[in-house]
Design a protein around this motif. Structure first.
Motif, short mmCIF file in Angstrom:
data_model
loop_
_atom_site.label_atom_id
_atom_site.label_comp_id
_atom_site.label_asym_id
_atom_site.label_seq_id
_atom_site.Cartn_x
_atom_site.Cartn_y
_atom_site.Cartn_z
N SER A 29 -54.87 -39.41 11.10
CA SER A 29 -56.10 -40.47 11.33
C SER A 29 -57.53 -40.47 10.47
O SER A 29 -57.79 -40.94 11.07
N ASP A 30 -57.82 -39.52 10.28
CA ASP A 30 -59.07 -39.70 9.46
C ASP A 30 -58.29 -40.55 8.34
O ASP A 30 -57.01 -40.95 7.55
N THR A 31 -59.54 -40.91 7.53
CA THR A 31 -59.22 -41.73 6.80
C THR A 31 -59.74 -40.84 4.75
O THR A 31 -61.25 -40.27 5.76
N ARG A 53 -54.15 -42.66 4.80
CA ARG A 53 -55.07 -42.37 6.14
C ARG A 53 -54.03 -41.04 5.92
O ARG A 53 -52.87 -41.05 5.59
N THR A 55 -51.31 -39.08 7.99
CA THR A 55 -51.38 -38.76 9.30
C THR A 55 -50.42 -37.34 9.76
O THR A 55 -49.49 -37.39 10.90
N ARG A 87 -64.48 -39.83 9.65
CA ARG A 87 -63.99 -40.35 11.07
C ARG A 87 -64.81 -41.39 11.93
O ARG A 87 -66.58 -40.58 12.35
#
Length: 167
Positions: A29-31, A53, A55, A87
Motif C-alpha cells: 500500500s505504499d505509493t 501503488r 501491491t 506512506r
C-alpha cells in the motif's frame, strides 16, 4: 564519456522504469511517485508524474511503464528521473536522481494537427452539423495559459468558401 541513455528507436511500446522493491523498505500500500523531467534538444521542458501503488514486497523489482509518447519528442535531449516513497503518517522518502540521454530520430517540431470530430466515414460532416467540434491536441511544452490560434478554411454544403479564426 559514459552516459546512461534510452534509444527510442529500440522501443516497442512504452519504456520501463525498473524499481527495486524487495528489501528496500517498502510496505504493501505504499505509493511510489515518480517524477520525470525532460528537456528536448531545443530546450523545451516537459514533465510527467506517475504514481505506482506497491501491491507486494515479494518481487525483486517492478516495471513501471514510461509512456513512449512522452519520450518520442525528446531525441537529442535528456530526462531526469526521481521518485519518492509515500506512506501515510511517515515522512516521504526521496530518491537520488538518474539522468538519461535520449537517442533516436528527431520527430517534427510542428504542432500536431487539429482533429475534426464527428466526421462520416467519407470524411465529410453530417448535414446540419452545428457546431462543428474541433479538438486541438496538447503539444510538447504546452503551458496552461498558452494561446493557440485556429484557422478553419473550407466550403459549406452549397460549395461557398468559408474562413474563420479562433483564439
Amino acid at each position: 564519456q559514459d552516459q546512461d541513455f534510452i534509444d527510442i528507436r529500440d522501443l516497442d511500446g512504452d519504456a520501463n522504469i525498473e524499481l527495486p522493491i524487495r528489501n528496500n523498505g517498502y510496505a504493501v500500500s505504499d505509493t511510489v511517485r515518480l517524477t520525470i523531467k525532460g528537456l528536448s534538444a531545443s530546450s523545451v521542458p516537459v514533465e510527467i508524474t506517475i504514481d505506482h501503488r506497491v501491491t507486494s514486497i515479494t518481487p525483486i523489482r517492478v516495471n513501471i511503464p514510461l509512456p513512449a509518447d512522452f519520450l518520442l519528442p525528446l531525441p537529442g535531449g535528456h530526462i531526469f528521473i526521481t521518485y519518492k516513497r509515500i506512506r501515510p503518517g511517515v515522512a516521504d522518502r526521496p530518491s537520488r536522481g538518474s539522468l538519461y540521454a535520449i537517442y533516436g530520430d528527431p520527430v517534427g517540431t510542428r504542432l500536431p494537427p487539429p482533429q475534426v470530430l464527428d466526421l462520416d466515414s467519407d470524411g465529410s460532416l453530417p448535414d446540419h452539423t452545428n457546431p462543428v467540434r474541433i479538438l486541438v491536441p496538447k503539444f510538447l511544452g504546452q503551458h496552461e495559459n498558452d494561446r493557440v490560434d485556429l484557422i478553419v478554411v473550407g466550403r459549406s454544403a452549397n460549395n461557398v468558401p468559408s474562413y474563420a479564426e479562433f483564439t
